[in-house]
Design a protein around this motif. Structure first.
Motif, PDB file in Angstrom:
ATOM      1  N   MET A 173      66.087   0.240  44.904  1.00  0.00           N
ATOM      2  CA  MET A 173      65.065   1.282  44.724  1.00  0.00           C
ATOM      3  C   MET A 173      65.055   1.781  43.286  1.00  0.00           C
ATOM      4  O   MET A 173      63.991   2.012  42.687  1.00  0.00           O
ATOM      5  CB  MET A 173      65.324   2.428  45.707  1.00  0.00           C
ATOM      6  CG  MET A 173      65.093   2.052  47.158  1.00  0.00           C
ATOM      7  SD  MET A 173      65.954   3.145  48.335  1.00  0.00           S
ATOM      8  CE  MET A 173      65.083   4.669  48.128  1.00  0.00           C
ATOM      9  N   ARG A 174      66.225   1.940  42.704  1.00  0.00           N
ATOM     10  CA  ARG A 174      66.324   2.391  41.308  1.00  0.00           C
ATOM     11  C   ARG A 174      65.722   1.345  40.357  1.00  0.00           C
ATOM     12  O   ARG A 174      65.041   1.682  39.391  1.00  0.00           O
ATOM     13  CB  ARG A 174      67.785   2.677  40.947  1.00  0.00           C
ATOM     14  CG  ARG A 174      68.384   3.874  41.683  1.00  0.00           C
ATOM     15  CD  ARG A 174      69.883   3.994  41.453  1.00  0.00           C
ATOM     16  NE  ARG A 174      70.201   4.436  40.102  1.00  0.00           N
ATOM     17  CZ  ARG A 174      70.271   5.726  39.733  1.00  0.00           C
ATOM     18  NH1 ARG A 174      70.032   6.688  40.609  1.00  0.00           N
ATOM     19  NH2 ARG A 174      70.587   6.047  38.500  1.00  0.00           N
ATOM     20  N   GLN A 175      65.972   0.071  40.671  1.00  0.00           N
ATOM     21  CA  GLN A 175      65.440  -0.984  39.815  1.00  0.00           C
ATOM     22  C   GLN A 175      63.912  -1.030  39.893  1.00  0.00           C
ATOM     23  O   GLN A 175      63.227  -1.215  38.880  1.00  0.00           O
ATOM     24  CB  GLN A 175      66.034  -2.337  40.225  1.00  0.00           C
ATOM     25  CG  GLN A 175      65.722  -3.475  39.261  1.00  0.00           C
ATOM     26  CD  GLN A 175      66.453  -3.340  37.931  1.00  0.00           C
ATOM     27  OE1 GLN A 175      67.198  -2.392  37.705  1.00  0.00           O
ATOM     28  NE2 GLN A 175      66.240  -4.295  37.039  1.00  0.00           N
ATOM     29  N   ARG A 176      63.378  -0.860  41.091  1.00  0.00           N
ATOM     30  CA  ARG A 176      61.913  -0.826  41.235  1.00  0.00           C
ATOM     31  C   ARG A 176      61.317   0.349  40.476  1.00  0.00           C
ATOM     32  O   ARG A 176      60.253   0.249  39.867  1.00  0.00           O
ATOM     33  CB  ARG A 176      61.532  -0.757  42.714  1.00  0.00           C
ATOM     34  CG  ARG A 176      61.040  -2.085  43.261  1.00  0.00           C
ATOM     35  CD  ARG A 176      60.388  -1.945  44.612  1.00  0.00           C
ATOM     36  NE  ARG A 176      61.343  -1.647  45.661  1.00  0.00           N
ATOM     37  CZ  ARG A 176      61.019  -1.529  46.948  1.00  0.00           C
ATOM     38  NH1 ARG A 176      59.748  -1.632  47.326  1.00  0.00           N
ATOM     39  NH2 ARG A 176      61.939  -1.266  47.849  1.00  0.00           N
ATOM     40  N   LEU A 177      62.008   1.490  40.510  1.00  0.00           N
ATOM     41  CA  LEU A 177      61.515   2.660  39.782  1.00  0.00           C
ATOM     42  C   LEU A 177      61.509   2.388  38.273  1.00  0.00           C
ATOM     43  O   LEU A 177      60.542   2.722  37.584  1.00  0.00           O
ATOM     44  CB  LEU A 177      62.377   3.880  40.092  1.00  0.00           C
ATOM     45  CG  LEU A 177      62.054   5.145  39.279  1.00  0.00           C
ATOM     46  CD1 LEU A 177      60.602   5.577  39.502  1.00  0.00           C
ATOM     47  CD2 LEU A 177      63.016   6.268  39.621  1.00  0.00           C
ATOM     48  N   CYS A 178      62.575   1.772  37.771  1.00  0.00           N
ATOM     49  CA  CYS A 178      62.617   1.453  36.331  1.00  0.00           C
ATOM     50  C   CYS A 178      61.453   0.548  35.951  1.00  0.00           C
ATOM     51  O   CYS A 178      60.810   0.737  34.907  1.00  0.00           O
ATOM     52  CB  CYS A 178      63.945   0.787  35.982  1.00  0.00           C
ATOM     53  SG  CYS A 178      65.365   1.898  36.039  1.00  0.00           S
ATOM     54  N   PHE A 179      61.169  -0.440  36.792  1.00  0.00           N
ATOM     55  CA  PHE A 179      60.036  -1.333  36.536  1.00  0.00           C
ATOM     56  C   PHE A 179      58.722  -0.561  36.596  1.00  0.00           C
ATOM     57  O   PHE A 179      57.830  -0.749  35.750  1.00  0.00           O
ATOM     58  CB  PHE A 179      60.027  -2.465  37.565  1.00  0.00           C
ATOM     59  CG  PHE A 179      58.860  -3.403  37.431  1.00  0.00           C
ATOM     60  CD1 PHE A 179      58.779  -4.282  36.354  1.00  0.00           C
ATOM     61  CD2 PHE A 179      57.846  -3.405  38.372  1.00  0.00           C
ATOM     62  CE1 PHE A 179      57.696  -5.150  36.232  1.00  0.00           C
ATOM     63  CE2 PHE A 179      56.767  -4.271  38.259  1.00  0.00           C
ATOM     64  CZ  PHE A 179      56.693  -5.140  37.181  1.00  0.00           C
ATOM     65  N   ALA A 180      58.589   0.331  37.582  1.00  0.00           N
ATOM     66  CA  ALA A 180      57.370   1.134  37.701  1.00  0.00           C
ATOM     67  C   ALA A 180      57.163   2.014  36.473  1.00  0.00           C
ATOM     68  O   ALA A 180      56.033   2.197  35.991  1.00  0.00           O
ATOM     69  CB  ALA A 180      57.433   1.992  38.965  1.00  0.00           C
TER      70      ALA A 180
END
Length: 300
Positions: free
Chosen positions: A136-143
Motif C-alpha cells: 500500500m505504501r509503494q502504491r501511494l509513492c507511485f500515486a
C-alpha cells in the motif's frame, strides 16, 4: 526532452559513470537495469541535481541546465523523482500526501481522484499511512509521482513489494502516461515486466549505458532459440563444447547453462537433446532468448 552530455561521476578514484551521453524523448519509457551499486541511482541523482557530476551537464528542453538556483526551480517543475517509502509521514493519510504533491507541482487537482481510482486505493487512501502495508505504501509513492504530473518522471524500483495484479495496474498506468507525452525513466529488476512496455532498455556496467539491442540484436520473439539447462556443471559444459564446438554455451552463476541455437537449427536441437538425455539431463527447456537470459549472460 532531456539530454545528458558527457556525464562523469567518480567516487574515491572509481568511475561510477563515465562520459555518459544520451537523449531521452517524450512518449518514451526507458529501462535501466543493473545489479546494485553500478550507477542507476547515481544517474537519477545527477538528473535531479542531488549529486553534482565531476564532468558534463544535463540539459532540459534544449535550454535549461543547473547553472543557477532560478534554473533549478524551473527544472524541478519539469522533472520529479518518485518518493521513497521513508519519505511518507505516518500521521498523514494517503490523500493528504497526494494533495501535498499536487500542490507542490501545481498540477490539476482532479488527478488525485482519478489516480486513486485507477490504482484501486479507495479503501485505504483516507487512513493514516502508518497503518499501511508495504504494498500500500509503494502504491501511494507511485500515486504521488503520478499526481505531480511532471514532463519527466524518474522511478527507482517502482514495483517493489507489489503483487502481480498491482504490477499490471501500474504498468498500464505507465503506458497511459507515455501516451501523454511523458518521459519515464525506470530502474527495475523486474525484467519480464520491463520488457513488455519499455521503448529502450539499457544495462549499466563499468560506468556506461549499453543499449540492449546493441548487446544482442535478436532478443525476444524474433531471436534465436536457447536451451536452458538447470543445475548445469562445468564438466557437462566442456563435454557439450567438444561435441558441438559451433554452439555458444555459457554456464551462469546460478548454475543454469544456456545453449544458443542457430536460426533454423531444428536438427541441432534434436542432436543436443539426445546428447543431454545420454548424459542424464532430461530436465531442460527450449525458448527464445529473454531479457533475463541476457542479463545473466552480461553480468555473470
Amino acid at each position: 526532452m532531456m539530454e545528458l552530455k558527457n556525464i562523469g561521476v567518480n567516487f574515491s578514484g572509481r568511475d561510477i559513470l563515465k562520459e555518459v551521453s544520451i537523449t531521452f524523448h517524450p512518449r518514451e519509457i526507458i529501462g535501466l537495469v543493473a545489479p546494485n551499486g553500478t550507477g542507476k541511482s547515481t544517474l537519477m541523482n545527477v538528473i535531479m541535481n542531488y549529486l553534482r557530476p565531476n564532468s558534463g551537464k544535463v540539459l532540459f528542453n534544449n535550454e535549461l541546465e543547473y547553472t543557477t538556483k532560478s534554473n533549478e526551480v524551473k527544472i524541478h517543475k519539469l522533472v520529479s523523482m518518485m518518493p521513497d517509502q521513508s519519505d511518507l509521514y505516518n500521521h498523514l493519510s494517503g490523500k493528504q500526501h497526494l494533495k501535498i504533491y499536487s500542490s507542490m507541482w501545481d498540477s490539476n487537482p482532479e488527478l488525485i481522484e482519478s489516480t486513486i481510482k485507477a490504482l484501486g486505493m479507495e479503501s485505504y487512501v483516507n487512513k493514516k499511512t502508518g497503518t499501511y502495508s508495504l504494498g500500500m505504501r509503494q502504491r501511494l509513492c507511485f500515486a504521488m509521482q503520478i499526481v505531480s504530473d511532471t514532463q519527466i518522471m524518474l522511478m527507482d524500483e517502482v514495483m517493489n513489494g507489489l503483487d502481480p495484479t498491482q504490477v499490471e495496474i501500474i504498468s498500464q498506468t505507465l503506458v497511459k502516461k507515455k501516451a501523454e507525452e511523458k518521459t519515464i525513466i525506470i530502474a527495475s529488476h523486474l525484467l519480464e515486466n520491463l520488457e513488455k512496455y519499455a521503448n529502450r532498455i539499457f544495462f549499466v556496467k563499468n560506468g556506461k549505458l549499453d543499449l540492449v539491442e546493441d548487446i544482442y540484436k535478436d532478443l525476444g520473439v524474433n531471436g534465436n532459440a536457447v536451451i536452458r539447462i538447470p543445475e548445469g556443471t562445468a564438466e557437462l559444459k566442456d563435454k557439450l563444447s567438444v561435441a558441438y564446438p559451433e554452439l555458444n554455451i555459457q554456464l551462469l552463476a546460478n548454475s543454469v547453462m544456456l545453449v544458443e541455437l542457430p536460426k533454423g537449427g531444428s536438427g541441432i536441437l534434436e542432436k543436443v537433446s539426445a546428447f543431454l538425455s545420454e548424459n542424464h539431463k532430461q530436465a531442460f527447456s527450449v525458448g527464445k532468448m529473454s531479457l533475463s537470459d541476457l542479463y545473466s549472460k552480461y553480468y555473470h
